[in-house]
Write a protein that holds these residues in place. Structure first.
Motif, mmCIF file in Angstrom:
data_model
loop_
_atom_site.group_PDB
_atom_site.id
_atom_site.type_symbol
_atom_site.label_atom_id
_atom_site.label_comp_id
_atom_site.label_asym_id
_atom_site.label_seq_id
_atom_site.Cartn_x
_atom_site.Cartn_y
_atom_site.Cartn_z
ATOM 1 N N SER A 1 36.555 37.104 33.077
ATOM 2 C CA SER A 1 37.994 36.907 33.251
ATOM 3 C C SER A 1 38.254 36.190 34.562
ATOM 4 O O SER A 1 38.022 36.742 35.643
ATOM 5 C CB SER A 1 38.726 38.262 33.256
ATOM 6 O OG SER A 1 40.034 38.140 33.776
ATOM 7 N N ALA A 2 38.753 34.964 34.496
ATOM 8 C CA ALA A 2 39.026 34.195 35.715
ATOM 9 C C ALA A 2 40.059 34.906 36.588
ATOM 10 O O ALA A 2 39.943 34.911 37.821
ATOM 11 C CB ALA A 2 39.509 32.790 35.355
ATOM 12 N N HIS A 3 41.066 35.512 35.965
ATOM 13 C CA HIS A 3 42.075 36.226 36.752
ATOM 14 C C HIS A 3 41.456 37.383 37.520
ATOM 15 O O HIS A 3 41.706 37.550 38.729
ATOM 16 C CB HIS A 3 43.188 36.757 35.844
ATOM 17 C CG HIS A 3 44.165 37.640 36.561
ATOM 18 N ND1 HIS A 3 45.225 37.141 37.283
ATOM 19 C CD2 HIS A 3 44.221 38.990 36.689
ATOM 20 C CE1 HIS A 3 45.889 38.145 37.833
ATOM 21 N NE2 HIS A 3 45.305 39.280 37.476
ATOM 22 N N ASP A 4 40.663 38.194 36.849
ATOM 23 C CA ASP A 4 40.065 39.354 37.505
ATOM 24 C C ASP A 4 38.992 38.948 38.507
ATOM 25 O O ASP A 4 38.782 39.636 39.515
ATOM 26 C CB ASP A 4 39.503 40.314 36.460
ATOM 27 C CG ASP A 4 40.603 40.951 35.632
ATOM 28 O OD1 ASP A 4 41.399 41.724 36.198
ATOM 29 O OD2 ASP A 4 40.697 40.657 34.425
ATOM 30 N N LEU A 5 38.314 37.840 38.243
ATOM 31 C CA LEU A 5 37.355 37.326 39.222
ATOM 32 C C LEU A 5 38.069 36.915 40.505
ATOM 33 O O LEU A 5 37.575 37.165 41.617
ATOM 34 C CB LEU A 5 36.581 36.141 38.636
ATOM 35 C CG LEU A 5 35.521 36.493 37.593
ATOM 36 C CD1 LEU A 5 35.073 35.245 36.836
ATOM 37 C CD2 LEU A 5 34.306 37.179 38.234
ATOM 38 N N ARG B 1 40.619 38.463 24.764
ATOM 39 C CA ARG B 1 41.367 39.449 25.544
ATOM 40 C C ARG B 1 41.086 39.308 27.034
ATOM 41 O O ARG B 1 41.997 39.315 27.855
ATOM 42 C CB ARG B 1 41.008 40.860 25.070
ATOM 43 C CG ARG B 1 41.741 41.961 25.826
ATOM 44 C CD ARG B 1 41.658 43.266 25.068
ATOM 45 N NE ARG B 1 40.374 43.907 25.184
ATOM 46 C CZ ARG B 1 40.123 44.955 25.981
ATOM 47 N NH1 ARG B 1 41.072 45.420 26.770
ATOM 48 N NH2 ARG B 1 38.942 45.513 26.004
ATOM 49 N N TRP B 2 39.807 39.194 27.394
ATOM 50 C CA TRP B 2 39.459 39.104 28.811
ATOM 51 C C TRP B 2 39.764 37.713 29.379
ATOM 52 O O TRP B 2 40.201 37.580 30.515
ATOM 53 C CB TRP B 2 37.983 39.434 29.013
ATOM 54 C CG TRP B 2 37.698 40.896 28.895
ATOM 55 C CD1 TRP B 2 37.151 41.559 27.832
ATOM 56 C CD2 TRP B 2 37.976 41.899 29.875
ATOM 57 N NE1 TRP B 2 37.061 42.897 28.083
ATOM 58 C CE2 TRP B 2 37.557 43.143 29.338
ATOM 59 C CE3 TRP B 2 38.529 41.884 31.155
ATOM 60 C CZ2 TRP B 2 37.671 44.341 30.039
ATOM 61 C CZ3 TRP B 2 38.644 43.074 31.850
ATOM 62 C CH2 TRP B 2 38.225 44.285 31.304
ATOM 63 N N MET B 3 39.515 36.677 28.587
ATOM 64 C CA MET B 3 39.675 35.309 29.084
ATOM 65 C C MET B 3 41.114 34.993 29.450
ATOM 66 O O MET B 3 41.383 34.376 30.485
ATOM 67 C CB MET B 3 39.181 34.317 28.034
ATOM 68 C CG MET B 3 39.401 32.854 28.390
ATOM 69 S SD MET B 3 38.903 31.747 27.048
ATOM 70 C CE MET B 3 40.107 32.163 25.789
ATOM 71 N N CYS B 4 42.067 35.392 28.612
ATOM 72 C CA CYS B 4 43.461 34.980 28.791
ATOM 73 C C CYS B 4 44.027 35.548 30.088
ATOM 74 O O CYS B 4 44.110 36.768 30.255
ATOM 75 C CB CYS B 4 44.309 35.438 27.612
ATOM 76 S SG CYS B 4 46.052 34.995 27.816
ATOM 77 N N PRO B 5 44.460 34.687 31.005
ATOM 78 C CA PRO B 5 44.995 35.177 32.276
ATOM 79 C C PRO B 5 46.387 35.777 32.157
ATOM 80 O O PRO B 5 46.871 36.394 33.099
ATOM 81 C CB PRO B 5 45.021 33.920 33.148
ATOM 82 C CG PRO B 5 45.122 32.793 32.189
ATOM 83 C CD PRO B 5 44.383 33.216 30.965
ATOM 84 N N ALA B 6 47.024 35.609 30.987
ATOM 85 C CA ALA B 6 48.401 36.075 30.814
ATOM 86 C C ALA B 6 48.511 37.308 29.921
ATOM 87 O O ALA B 6 49.623 37.730 29.591
ATOM 88 C CB ALA B 6 49.261 34.944 30.239
#
Length: 584
Positions: free
Chosen positions: A320-324, A525-530
């Motif tokens: 997940s780019a957001h969580d990273l 689910r994990w990939m989507c930043p929104a």
């Protein structure tokens, strides 16, 4: 190769679950409506971002010195069709920009005036590049050759687009904001314009009380400047076979924040690979971060642009780019910069990463591709803004020359790009990114050799599609920090500050299969930043395989486009929907 059961060597491949969409059938319109039912313009530019507006401004500069050709283009010589509420509303980038093309476009404007206009934030005088072995350690390395940034400018592309919009309107451009181009119009094998989308339809497509039908926009030349994952650009590539003989395009996803900080940052910082990514080739994680200083000349505030980018080539579904990015902010290097500050903006966007070999043919009868629509991003240098501007200018010059001569052949644009700084810079790193598909440890040294030699080594390195990677449910998620709402944040609170205005009863613009293997569902689910994709509670259950249902919360969508790289399809929403970025 994917089998009929969606597996490759026993593992699930997203490409085996394609979205329910037929691009040419749905997004290409055959022929124009009657003359009294359409809008006629000289040149239609689809997308009011950096590339499209550079094209509009350069074209108007040329037409301003040639009233005869201007008159032949009719009452609306140049029209820009932009789906956001304002130009720049959907645009974001790091961004450290090479200044040359913008100086060429607006030669009377000094760099100090850029800063006073509010889209530029200072010249790069110092830079540092680090590898992060852990959450508390860093190793400084010399900047790789493509990443030398001394003399470049930190900018906001959303603010730059608003400035370009103002200049274009003053010069006579007709800017249609909140207008989505939903179909490419083709007549007798030639692009003759686009159709705008309907407005005011309900969830099931039914007309509401404020319904407005779309309109054909007829043009003598059309410029596709839609940016990453251009909706009708993809249809055009298929319709005119523009990707023949090219490598497949591959994609990256970046998540960005802007912070108001208590003390100024004195340099541009990048990190390459390393923590919090996993370096094992099994995970397929390649990425890095940026931290850029932004001095607001108008307010005197010290700001910082910070972001994390990950290639969409990974195999662990829990990436997940957001969580990273949230986890990256807990590194001691970053805490020293952001501590005591305040987050003021958040944004997310996919970007084309294939480079030279993945660029499609850039012209077709009646139309050209510019900027990110044509894949003009140098991901080794982390640069694309200057290529967007230059390509827009070259497209304008090609179109002007053709229309002045009464000739609508735009194929000269191909050679103009090839001979320009765009083609030359992308050629030098044409084989530098591909070795990293083998993992950082195996591919890193070969990538380094390709960068150092600046393209002197012969050959053509190939790409494989992002959605052909077999996915597994791994442990990347175990390193993510828990959001505290002050320094680290969840996805939904981040979407909230984008100004996302998609109405709850709008039609769904996201196409995915709703019943898929868990590996695919978890990837989305994990990939989507929104936070668009959910698995119902009765489908939750850890790492086991098996098919599950997917809920699509499409009104959360910030139109980053990442879903299209991993088995789904983002289509154009109603005009005016989506985020309203201000300083990204």
């Amino acid at each position: 190769m994917s089998g009929h059961n969606g597996s490759s060597n026993g593992k699930v491949v997203p490409a085996a679950y394609p979205p329910p969409v037929d691009p040419q059938k749905e997004f290409v319109k055959r022929g124009l409506d009657p003359e009294d039912e359409l809008i006629e313009v000289g040149v239609a530019i689809i997308g009011g971002g950096t590339a499209g507006l550079a094209c509009a401004n350069r074209l108007l500069q040329l037409l301003g010195d040639d009233p005869e050709t201007m008159e032949r283009l009719g009452e609306v010589p140049v029209a820009v069709v932009e789906k956001a509420k304002t130009c720049g509303g959907h645009n974001l980038s790091g961004a450290v920009m090479r200044p040359g093309p913008l100086q060429e476009l607006f030669p009377e404007l000094t760099r100090e005036q850029w800063r006073q206009e509010g889209f530029a934030f200072g010249e790069v005088k110092k830079e540092s590049v680090y590898i992060l072995p852990s959450a508390k350690t860093k190793i400084r390395i010399p900047p790789p050759p493509p990443q030398h940034n001394h003399g470049n400018e930190v900018v906001s592309v959303s603010a730059l687009a608003r400035y370009q919009q103002r200049v274009a309107e003053e010069a006579g451009a007709y800017i249609l904001t909140e207008t989505a181009a939903t179909q490419l119009i083709v007549e007798d094998g030639r692009v003759v314009g686009v159709r705008s989308g309907d407005k005011g339809r309900g969830k099931d497509g039914e007309p509401l009380g404020n319904f407005e039908p779309g309109t054909d926009i007829k043009a003598q030349a059309t410029v596709l400047a839609e940016g990453c994952w251009g909706h009708i650009t993809g249809a055009a590539i298929r319709e005119f076979d523009l990707a023949a003989g090219r490598e497949p395009q591959v994609w990256e996803l970046g998540v960005k924040e802007v912070w108001k900080v208590t003390k100024p940052l004195d340099r541009v910082i990048h990190t390459l690979a390393g923590w919090p990514l996993k370096v094992s080739a099994k995970y397929g994680q390649i990425g890095g971060s940026w931290i850029y200083p932004m001095k607001n000349e108008k307010t005197g505030e010290d700001l910082v642009s910070i972001g994390f980018v990950v290639e969409l080539d990974y195999a662990d579904a829990t990436t997940s780019a957001h969580d990273l990015l949230q986890t990256f902010k807990t590194h001691t290097l970053v805490r020293k910069i952001l501590e005591g500050g305040e987050r003021t903006a958040w944004s997310a966007k996919a970007l084309p990463g294939g480079g030279y070999w993945s660029m499609p043919k850039l012209s077709m009868p009646g139309a050209v591709l510019v900027g990110d629509s044509g894949g003009m991003v140098d991901t080794m240098a982390l640069k694309g803004v200057h290529h967007c501007i230059k390509s827009g200018m070259l497209a304008a010059e090609t179109i002007y020359t053709a229309l002045k001569r009464g000739n609508r052949d735009l194929s000269a644009y191909e050679n103009a790009i090839e001979q320009s700084s765009v083609g030359k810079e992308l050629w030098e790193v044409r084989n530098a990114r591909q070795p990293l598909q083998k993992g950082l440890l195996k591919g890193g040294p070969l990538s380094g050799i390709q960068q150092i030699t600046k393209g002197k080594l012969p050959g053509r390195a190939d790409w494989h599609r992002n959605d052909s990677i077999p996915m597994f449910i791994g442990k990347t998620k175990d390193v993510y920090v828990k959001p505290d709402g002050k320094y680290t944040f969840d996805k939904l609170s981040s979407v909230f500050i984008t100004g996302n205005a998609t109405r709850d009863d709008a039609p769904n613009h996201i196409r995915v299969q709703k019943h898929v293997p868990r590996e695919v569902a978890e990837t989305w689910r994990w990939m989507c930043p929104a936070g668009v994709y959910e698995i119902p509670e009765d489908g939750e259950g850890g790492d086991e395989s098996g098919d599950v249902d997917v809920i699509v919360n499409y009104t959360n969508c910030v139109q980053c486009g990442a879903i299209t790289a991993k088995g789904g399809r983002l289509t154009t929403p109603e005009g005016g929907d989506g985020p309203l970025y201000q300083i990204t």
